[in-house]
Design an enzyme around this catalytic site. Structure first.
Site, PDB file in Angstrom:
ATOM      1  N   GLY A  12      97.948 -36.086  75.676  1.00 23.10           N
ATOM      2  CA  GLY A  12      96.906 -35.976  76.730  1.00 23.10           C
ATOM      3  C   GLY A  12      97.246 -35.208  78.077  1.00 23.10           C
ATOM      4  O   GLY A  12      96.430 -35.376  79.015  1.00 23.10           O
ATOM      5  N   SER A  13      98.183 -34.306  78.097  1.00 24.53           N
ATOM      6  CA  SER A  13      98.571 -33.776  79.439  1.00 24.53           C
ATOM      7  C   SER A  13      97.731 -32.843  79.918  1.00 24.53           C
ATOM      8  O   SER A  13      97.362 -32.705  81.213  1.00 24.53           O
ATOM      9  CB  SER A  13     100.031 -33.174  79.310  1.00 24.53           C
ATOM     10  OG  SER A  13     100.102 -32.026  78.312  1.00 24.53           O
ATOM     11  N   MET A  84      93.840 -33.207  67.195  1.00 25.55           N
ATOM     12  CA  MET A  84      94.547 -32.542  65.947  1.00 25.55           C
ATOM     13  C   MET A  84      93.665 -32.832  64.663  1.00 25.55           C
ATOM     14  O   MET A  84      94.215 -33.129  63.367  1.00 25.55           O
ATOM     15  CB  MET A  84      95.971 -33.269  65.710  1.00 25.55           C
ATOM     16  CG  MET A  84      96.780 -33.123  67.042  1.00 25.55           C
ATOM     17  SD  MET A  84      97.008 -31.281  67.429  1.00 25.55           S
ATOM     18  CE  MET A  84      97.982 -30.746  66.303  1.00 25.55           C
ATOM     19  N   ARG A  85      92.514 -32.859  64.751  1.00 25.14           N
ATOM     20  CA  ARG A  85      91.411 -33.008  63.544  1.00 25.14           C
ATOM     21  C   ARG A  85      90.706 -31.798  63.340  1.00 25.14           C
ATOM     22  O   ARG A  85      90.429 -31.233  64.368  1.00 25.14           O
ATOM     23  CB  ARG A  85      90.722 -34.177  63.741  1.00 25.14           C
ATOM     24  CG  ARG A  85      91.530 -35.480  63.928  1.00 25.14           C
ATOM     25  CD  ARG A  85      92.128 -36.049  62.615  1.00 25.14           C
ATOM     26  NE  ARG A  85      91.028 -36.359  61.718  1.00 25.14           N
ATOM     27  CZ  ARG A  85      91.510 -36.585  60.328  1.00 25.14           C
ATOM     28  NH1 ARG A  85      92.742 -36.901  59.952  1.00 25.14           N
ATOM     29  NH2 ARG A  85      90.544 -36.846  59.377  1.00 25.14           N
ATOM     30  N   HIS A 103      94.215 -23.836  72.866  1.00 22.58           N
ATOM     31  CA  HIS A 103      94.917 -23.388  71.610  1.00 22.58           C
ATOM     32  C   HIS A 103      96.060 -23.000  72.161  1.00 22.58           C
ATOM     33  O   HIS A 103      95.950 -21.729  72.877  1.00 22.58           O
ATOM     34  CB  HIS A 103      94.149 -22.710  70.788  1.00 22.58           C
ATOM     35  CG  HIS A 103      94.994 -22.352  69.406  1.00 22.58           C
ATOM     36  ND1 HIS A 103      95.271 -23.429  68.377  1.00 22.58           N
ATOM     37  CD2 HIS A 103      95.885 -21.162  69.153  1.00 22.58           C
ATOM     38  CE1 HIS A 103      96.095 -22.637  67.503  1.00 22.58           C
ATOM     39  NE2 HIS A 103      96.428 -21.375  67.935  1.00 22.58           N
ATOM     40  N   THR A 135      83.714 -22.698  67.117  1.00 25.30           N
ATOM     41  CA  THR A 135      82.700 -22.429  66.185  1.00 25.30           C
ATOM     42  C   THR A 135      83.307 -23.003  64.754  1.00 25.30           C
ATOM     43  O   THR A 135      84.300 -23.522  64.691  1.00 25.30           O
ATOM     44  CB  THR A 135      82.397 -20.816  66.066  1.00 25.30           C
ATOM     45  OG1 THR A 135      83.765 -20.427  65.751  1.00 25.30           O
ATOM     46  CG2 THR A 135      81.887 -20.254  67.422  1.00 25.30           C
ATOM     47  N   ASP A 139      89.604 -21.802  65.007  1.00 21.71           N
ATOM     48  CA  ASP A 139      90.677 -21.046  66.088  1.00 21.71           C
ATOM     49  C   ASP A 139      90.009 -19.844  66.380  1.00 21.71           C
ATOM     50  O   ASP A 139      91.045 -18.889  66.637  1.00 21.71           O
ATOM     51  CB  ASP A 139      91.933 -21.149  65.889  1.00 21.71           C
ATOM     52  CG  ASP A 139      92.522 -22.544  66.069  1.00 21.71           C
ATOM     53  OD1 ASP A 139      92.030 -23.496  66.748  1.00 21.71           O
ATOM     54  OD2 ASP A 139      93.490 -22.996  65.211  1.00 21.71           O
ATOM     55  N   GLN A 167     101.236 -23.276  81.757  1.00 22.03           N
ATOM     56  CA  GLN A 167      99.855 -22.348  81.981  1.00 22.03           C
ATOM     57  C   GLN A 167      98.346 -22.941  81.298  1.00 22.03           C
ATOM     58  O   GLN A 167      97.515 -22.722  81.876  1.00 22.03           O
ATOM     59  CB  GLN A 167      99.922 -21.077  81.052  1.00 22.03           C
ATOM     60  CG  GLN A 167     101.279 -20.277  81.950  1.00 22.03           C
ATOM     61  CD  GLN A 167     100.992 -20.076  83.152  1.00 22.03           C
ATOM     62  OE1 GLN A 167      99.922 -19.577  83.733  1.00 22.03           O
ATOM     63  NE2 GLN A 167     102.073 -20.319  83.958  1.00 22.03           N
TER      64      GLN A 167
HETATM   65  C1  GRF Z   1      98.657 -28.486  73.725  1.00 23.07           C
HETATM   66  O1  GRF Z   1      99.679 -27.306  73.376  1.00 23.07           O
HETATM   67  C2  GRF Z   1      97.431 -28.050  73.132  1.00 23.07           C
HETATM   68  O2  GRF Z   1      97.185 -26.477  73.522  1.00 23.07           O
HETATM   69  C3  GRF Z   1      97.545 -28.153  71.760  1.00 23.07           C
HETATM   70  O3  GRF Z   1      98.221 -29.623  71.502  1.00 23.07           O
HETATM   71  C4  GRF Z   1      99.129 -29.720  72.600  1.00 23.07           C
HETATM   72  C5  GRF Z   1      98.345 -30.797  72.941  1.00 23.07           C
HETATM   73  O4  GRF Z   1      98.980 -31.336  74.374  1.00 23.07           O
HETATM   74  N1  GRF Z   1      96.188 -27.880  70.907  1.00 23.07           N
HETATM   75  P1  GRF Z   1      98.382 -32.338  75.402  1.00 23.07           P
HETATM   76  O5  GRF Z   1      98.226 -33.580  74.404  1.00 23.07           O
HETATM   77  O6  GRF Z   1      97.473 -31.897  76.064  1.00 23.07           O
HETATM   78  O7  GRF Z   1      99.798 -32.798  76.499  1.00 23.07           O
END
Ligand code: GRF
Length: 209
Positions: A12-13, A84-85, A103, A135, A139, A167
């Protein structure tokens, strides 16, 4: 500005970056009860919800429950930040135009998983991250903004991921702010930024060390 709902699965960063940028995160929803980001959200006084995908017989049932929970917050924008789904077309269509994803690659290169290792294996010299509208084409939605980082000879997937993540934490809050300010115009796969120099603001290239 009305609220954002952020969907997460783990650390969740990126969600934290939205909160720390002062953006109106109304709620955070995770599909995993043990997601570390839930604690971060709670520590910031933000509603932290779980819709556990394991409790549903199939993807459609999970997505229907998730959509109902998301809509209960009446968000103006839903942000997938490390969620991640893969979502069903019903979910994506219901939130069409107000569903964003971050992404960890310069799309359309490296859609899917393991992007940093794949970038190393492909030998590219530039890598980065992309914020795009979601969409049904996984990706591949309209690109709002991208940030590029160099790939260094000594990089591992871990060091490259860390450089990209830095970034991501800059790019995602900027893109979300533009959306909430109603500055994004989408035509097909092209997104333009009203009242701003798109090149200067949507492309970020940090200095090569
Ligand atoms: C990030 O690299 C994001 O782009 C990808 O999964 C990672 C999640 O990191 N989809 P976080 O949970 O936001 O720390």
């Amino acid at each position: 500005m009305s609220g954002i709902v952020t969907l997460i699965s783990g650390r969740g960063s990126n969600m934290q970056a939205l909160i720390e940028a002062g953006l109106p995160v109304a709620a955070v929803i995770s599909n995993r009860p043990d997601a570390r980001g839930l604690d971060t959200a709670r520590a910031h006084g933000i509603a932290a919800d779980v819709v556990d995908h394991k409790a549903f017989p199939n993807r459609e049932a999970f997505d229907a429950a998730l959509l109902e929970r998301v809509l209960s917050y009446r968000p103006s924008l839903v942000v997938l930040a490390g969620f991640m789904r893969v979502l069903t077309s019903g979910f994506v269509q219901a939130l069409s135009g107000r569903l964003m994803n971050i992404h960890p690659s310069l799309l359309p290169a490296f859609p899917g998983l393991d992007t940093h290792q794949r970038a190393l294996d492909a030998g590219v010299k530039l890598h980065g991250c992309t914020v795009h509208f979601v969409t049904e084409d996984l990706d591949h939605g309209p690109v709002v903004a991208q940030a590029a980082v160099p790939v260094l000879d000594e990089d591992t997937a871990g060091t490259l991921a860390a450089r990209v993540l830095e970034q991501e934490h800059r790019l995602l809050p900027a893109a979300v702010r533009w959306f909430l300010e109603d500055r994004l115009e989408v035509q097909g796969l092209r997104v333009t930024l009203r009242g701003g120099a798109l090149l200067a603001s949507a492309l970020r290239v940090p200095e090569v060390p």
